[in-house]
Design a protein around this motif. Structure first.
Motif, short mmCIF file in Angstrom:
data_model
loop_
_atom_site.label_atom_id
_atom_site.label_comp_id
_atom_site.label_asym_id
_atom_site.label_seq_id
_atom_site.Cartn_x
_atom_site.Cartn_y
_atom_site.Cartn_z
N ILE A 202 22.26 -11.82 -24.06
CA ILE A 202 23.13 -12.40 -25.09
C ILE A 202 22.27 -13.03 -26.19
O ILE A 202 22.53 -12.84 -27.38
N LEU A 203 21.26 -13.76 -25.79
CA LEU A 203 20.39 -14.41 -26.78
C LEU A 203 19.70 -13.38 -27.66
O LEU A 203 19.64 -13.54 -28.88
N CYS A 204 19.18 -12.31 -27.06
CA CYS A 204 18.50 -11.28 -27.83
C CYS A 204 19.45 -10.57 -28.78
O CYS A 204 19.10 -10.25 -29.92
N PHE A 205 20.66 -10.33 -28.33
CA PHE A 205 21.62 -9.54 -29.09
C PHE A 205 22.28 -10.34 -30.20
O PHE A 205 22.59 -9.80 -31.26
N CYS A 206 22.50 -11.60 -29.97
CA CYS A 206 23.30 -12.40 -30.91
C CYS A 206 22.51 -13.15 -31.95
O CYS A 206 23.10 -13.76 -32.84
N VAL A 207 21.21 -13.13 -31.87
CA VAL A 207 20.39 -13.80 -32.87
C VAL A 207 20.54 -13.06 -34.19
O VAL A 207 20.52 -11.84 -34.25
N ASN A 208 20.72 -13.80 -35.26
CA ASN A 208 20.85 -13.19 -36.59
C ASN A 208 19.49 -12.94 -37.20
O ASN A 208 18.51 -13.61 -36.88
N GLY A 209 19.43 -11.97 -38.08
CA GLY A 209 18.22 -11.72 -38.84
C GLY A 209 17.23 -10.84 -38.11
O GLY A 209 17.58 -10.08 -37.20
N ASP A 210 15.97 -10.97 -38.50
CA ASP A 210 14.94 -10.07 -37.99
C ASP A 210 14.52 -10.38 -36.55
O ASP A 210 13.76 -9.64 -35.95
N LYS A 211 15.01 -11.47 -35.98
CA LYS A 211 14.67 -11.80 -34.59
C LYS A 211 15.60 -11.10 -33.59
O LYS A 211 15.34 -11.09 -32.41
N ARG A 212 16.71 -10.52 -34.08
CA ARG A 212 17.65 -9.82 -33.20
C ARG A 212 16.93 -8.64 -32.55
O ARG A 212 16.22 -7.89 -33.21
N ASN A 213 17.11 -8.50 -31.24
CA ASN A 213 16.44 -7.43 -30.50
C ASN A 213 17.45 -6.73 -29.60
O ASN A 213 17.58 -7.05 -28.42
N GLU A 214 18.19 -5.79 -30.18
CA GLU A 214 19.23 -5.08 -29.45
C GLU A 214 18.65 -4.28 -28.27
O GLU A 214 19.23 -4.23 -27.20
N LYS A 215 17.49 -3.67 -28.51
CA LYS A 215 16.87 -2.85 -27.46
C LYS A 215 16.55 -3.70 -26.22
O LYS A 215 16.83 -3.30 -25.09
N LYS A 216 16.00 -4.89 -26.44
CA LYS A 216 15.68 -5.79 -25.33
C LYS A 216 16.95 -6.27 -24.65
O LYS A 216 17.02 -6.35 -23.41
N ALA A 217 17.98 -6.58 -25.44
CA ALA A 217 19.26 -7.02 -24.86
C ALA A 217 19.82 -5.95 -23.94
O ALA A 217 20.25 -6.24 -22.82
N ILE A 218 19.81 -4.72 -24.40
CA ILE A 218 20.35 -3.62 -23.61
C ILE A 218 19.53 -3.42 -22.34
O ILE A 218 20.09 -3.19 -21.26
N GLU A 219 18.22 -3.56 -22.45
CA GLU A 219 17.35 -3.45 -21.27
C GLU A 219 17.68 -4.55 -20.25
O GLU A 219 17.79 -4.27 -19.04
N LEU A 220 17.87 -5.78 -20.73
CA LEU A 220 18.22 -6.89 -19.83
C LEU A 220 19.59 -6.68 -19.20
O LEU A 220 19.77 -6.94 -18.01
N TRP A 221 20.58 -6.23 -20.00
CA TRP A 221 21.92 -5.98 -19.44
C TRP A 221 21.89 -4.84 -18.44
O TRP A 221 22.62 -4.87 -17.46
N LYS A 222 21.02 -3.85 -18.65
CA LYS A 222 20.89 -2.75 -17.69
C LYS A 222 20.36 -3.30 -16.37
O LYS A 222 20.87 -2.96 -15.30
N GLN A 223 19.34 -4.14 -16.43
CA GLN A 223 18.79 -4.74 -15.21
C GLN A 223 19.85 -5.56 -14.47
O GLN A 223 20.01 -5.43 -13.26
N ALA A 224 20.56 -6.40 -15.21
CA ALA A 224 21.59 -7.24 -14.60
C ALA A 224 22.73 -6.38 -14.05
O ALA A 224 23.25 -6.65 -12.97
N SER A 225 23.08 -5.34 -14.77
CA SER A 225 24.13 -4.42 -14.33
C SER A 225 23.74 -3.73 -13.02
O SER A 225 24.55 -3.63 -12.10
N ASP A 226 22.49 -3.31 -12.95
CA ASP A 226 21.99 -2.67 -11.72
C ASP A 226 22.01 -3.62 -10.53
O ASP A 226 22.05 -3.19 -9.39
#
Length: 131
Positions: free
Chosen positions: A50-74
């Motif tokens: 959530i933190l990676c995905f919701c940060v505004n601007g150039d600090k947003r890291n969708e790829k990392k968010a998706i990787e973390l959600w994949k781990q948690a989902s697994d």
């Protein structure tokens, strides 16, 4: 670490809200999530996503968010399944794949996640109207 055993969403912007109830401060909130995630806490992984995905601007890291959600989902975290499914559903940060989204929603539904039921409903309605 007892804080992470409870199902509460604690986005970074709300870390100060838990300062009053725990020993956490805004300064060490993210560190606590990182530590909990490192020892296998799926809800901490979800929150870091959530933190990676919701940060505004150039600090947003969708790829990392998706990787973390994949781990948690697994690990069986249904909130992460729903977030990941939504990304697949609309192509946010990842290539759109509605079938993958539906599969993730179904997995979350099988584990009693009510948000997944709501998100899946339009596909069920569409399927029934095409029958």
């Amino acid at each position: 670490l007892g804080l992470f055993k409870k199902k509460i969403l604690v986005p970074y912007t709300h870390c100060s809200a838990i300062e009053e109830k725990t020993s956490l401060t805004a300064g060490n909130c993210i560190d606590e999530f990182i530590h909990a995630a490192a020892i296998g806490d799926s809800f901490a992984l979800f929150n870091l996503g959530i933190l990676c995905f919701c940060v505004n601007g150039d600090k947003r890291n969708e790829k990392k968010a998706i990787e973390l959600w994949k781990q948690a989902s697994d690990m069986g975290n249904t909130d992460a399944m729903v977030k990941l499914a939504r990304c697949f559903e609309v192509g946010d940060g990842i290539q759109q794949d509605v079938e993958k989204a539906i599969d993730l929603y179904l997995s979350a539904v099988s584990l009693d996640n009510t948000d997944a039921i709501v998100r899946l409903a339009p596909y069920v309605d569409n399927e029934m109207s095409n029958a």
